[in-house]
Design a protein around this motif. Structure first.
Motif, PDB file in Angstrom:
ATOM      1  N   ARG A   1       0.836  -1.209   0.000  1.00 21.21           N
ATOM      2  CA  ARG A   1       0.000   0.000   0.000  1.00 21.21           C
ATOM      3  C   ARG A   1       0.865   1.251   0.000  1.00 21.21           C
ATOM      4  NH1 ARG A   1      -1.676   1.474   5.624  1.00 21.21           N
ATOM      5  NH2 ARG A   1      -0.450   0.235   7.079  1.00 21.21           N
TER       6      ARG A   1
ATOM      7  N   VAL B   1       2.020   4.987  -1.203  1.00 22.08           N
ATOM      8  CA  VAL B   1       1.198   6.179  -1.375  1.00 22.08           C
ATOM      9  C   VAL B   1       2.045   7.302  -1.971  1.00 22.08           C
ATOM     10  CG1 VAL B   1      -0.488   7.683  -0.246  1.00 22.08           C
ATOM     11  CG2 VAL B   1       0.090   5.476   0.784  1.00 22.08           C
TER      12      VAL B   1
ATOM     13  N   PHE C   1      -1.534   4.214  -4.099  1.00 24.83           N
ATOM     14  CA  PHE C   1      -2.691   5.020  -3.716  1.00 24.83           C
ATOM     15  C   PHE C   1      -2.398   6.501  -3.934  1.00 24.83           C
ATOM     16  CE2 PHE C   1      -3.016   1.060  -1.447  1.00 24.83           C
ATOM     17  CZ  PHE C   1      -4.367   0.759  -1.457  1.00 24.83           C
TER      18      PHE C   1
ATOM     19  N   ASP D   1      -4.536  10.694  -4.424  1.00 24.81           N
ATOM     20  CA  ASP D   1      -5.771  11.476  -4.329  1.00 24.81           C
ATOM     21  C   ASP D   1      -6.221  11.941  -5.713  1.00 24.81           C
ATOM     22  OD1 ASP D   1      -4.152  13.593  -5.040  1.00 24.81           O
ATOM     23  OD2 ASP D   1      -4.058  14.450  -3.024  1.00 24.81           O
TER      24      ASP D   1
ATOM     25  N   VAL E   1      -4.553   2.970  -7.625  1.00 19.79           N
ATOM     26  CA  VAL E   1      -5.779   3.138  -6.830  1.00 19.79           C
ATOM     27  C   VAL E   1      -5.896   4.633  -6.563  1.00 19.79           C
ATOM     28  CG1 VAL E   1      -7.064   2.441  -4.777  1.00 19.79           C
ATOM     29  CG2 VAL E   1      -5.365   0.885  -5.784  1.00 19.79           C
TER      30      VAL E   1
ATOM     31  N   LEU F   1     -10.084   5.986   0.711  1.00 19.56           N
ATOM     32  CA  LEU F   1      -8.640   5.843   0.555  1.00 19.56           C
ATOM     33  C   LEU F   1      -7.867   6.472   1.704  1.00 19.56           C
ATOM     34  CD1 LEU F   1      -8.140   6.501  -3.277  1.00 19.56           C
ATOM     35  CD2 LEU F   1      -8.491   4.349  -2.071  1.00 19.56           C
TER      36      LEU F   1
ATOM     37  N   TYR G   1      -5.515   4.552   3.913  1.00 16.78           N
ATOM     38  CA  TYR G   1      -4.203   4.214   3.381  1.00 16.78           C
ATOM     39  C   TYR G   1      -3.334   5.453   3.171  1.00 16.78           C
ATOM     40  CZ  TYR G   1      -6.822  -0.038   2.286  1.00 16.78           C
ATOM     41  OH  TYR G   1      -7.607  -1.153   2.369  1.00 16.78           O
ATOM     42  N   ARG G   2      -3.958   6.559   2.762  1.00 13.89           N
ATOM     43  CA  ARG G   2      -3.202   7.735   2.352  1.00 13.89           C
ATOM     44  C   ARG G   2      -2.674   8.562   3.519  1.00 13.89           C
ATOM     45  NH1 ARG G   2      -5.301  11.559   0.575  1.00 13.89           N
ATOM     46  NH2 ARG G   2      -3.410  12.435  -0.324  1.00 13.89           N
TER      47      ARG G   2
END
Length: 270
Positions: free
Chosen positions: A103, A105, A185, A187, A207, A219, A222-223
């Motif tokens: 995951r 970011v 991940f 935005d 993602v 999200l 995770y972010r």
């Protein structure tokens, strides 16, 4: 009372010292004895943590002059010391199963650039004042994998592929070094289908939140780690505002701060 953050630990220095370039000794005109590298590094950390100007670096603390510390920071950055240190620390974290590739970011953060210089531009979030952006990818624990400096007017998505390509080969495990996450991940600032396809072409699952959809994409669970890492990064006062006209000096501080964050993550395992 704990040690000052600019007093480098033996553990960290043992990783840095082998990476420093060797100086050729002058025999005929040796001049003054140079300030030891460890003392100079402490002076660099002092500037990074406090944000003090180089010329005001306190001589009574034994760091050497501000210009001495500035030159060593420049020379060590040109020699790739911070990049190699970052790779060493990432390899140790990877060997300890402390890098979460599942995951990763990506995000960016704006800083004001009061003196202008290369990699600055009119910032759309600061009334057009000169600024720079820190673009970063972290793993799932918030450890910086790579960081890039651009002008403040650079669109986030334009740095997505350069960031992915800048992730170093991370060793520490059996098999080939790893240099790409499983999913990535991001935005809404990265919501471009063309870039999604380019990320997929690198065998990475994008993602990315979509524009025009209600907030609450889910999200955030995770972010948030990358936002916390930016808070750590800008906890170094020298990085809250860009004071350097020379981009390489600001980038040197940026890379060094990422190394220190990775070292904190490694120290938390002990």
């Amino acid at each position: 009372m704990g040690a000052s953050p600019w007093n480098v630990s033996d553990e960290l220095w043992e990783r840095i010292e082998p990476l420093l370039p060797c100086k050729q000794r002058r025999f005929r005109y040796p001049g003054r004895k140079p300030v030891p590298d460890r003392k100079v590094f402490c002076g660099i950390l002092y500037v990074l943590h406090t944000g003090i100007q180089w010329e005001y670096l306190p001589a009574e603390m034994g760091f050497g002059s501000g210009m001495t510390c500035w030159r060593r920071l420049r020379d060590w950055n040109e020699a790739g010391v911070w990049q190699r240190l970052h790779e060493v620390l990432l390899a140790e974290l990877n060997a300890a199963s402390r890098l979460d590739w599942a995951r990763c970011v990506v995000d960016s953060s704006h800083v004001r650039a009061l003196k202008g210089g290369i990699h600055t531009g009119p910032s759309p979030v600061d009334r057009g004042r000169a600024g720079s952006k820190h673009h970063m990818i972290t793993d799932g624990h918030g450890t910086p994998l790579t960081v890039i400096l651009t002008g403040g007017n650079r669109n986030d998505v334009t740095q997505l592929l350069p960031l992915l390509d800048a992730i170093p080969p991370v060793r520490g495990r059996v098999g080939r070094p790893r240099r790409k996450p499983d999913p990535l991940f991001a935005d809404r600032g990265y919501d471009h289908d063309i870039y999604r396809e380019m990320v997929r072409a690198r065998r990475i699952l994008p993602v990315i939140a979509r524009r025009g959809t209600p907030h609450g994409s889910g999200l955030g669970i995770y972010r948030w780690v990358v936002e916390r890492t930016f808070a750590w990064l800008h906890g170094f006062r020298r990085l809250r505002v860009r004071w350097e006209r020379r981009a390489d000096i600001h980038e040197a501080f940026l890379r060094l701060a990422c190394c220190l964050i990775a070292h904190w993550q490694l120290s938390s395992l002990c």
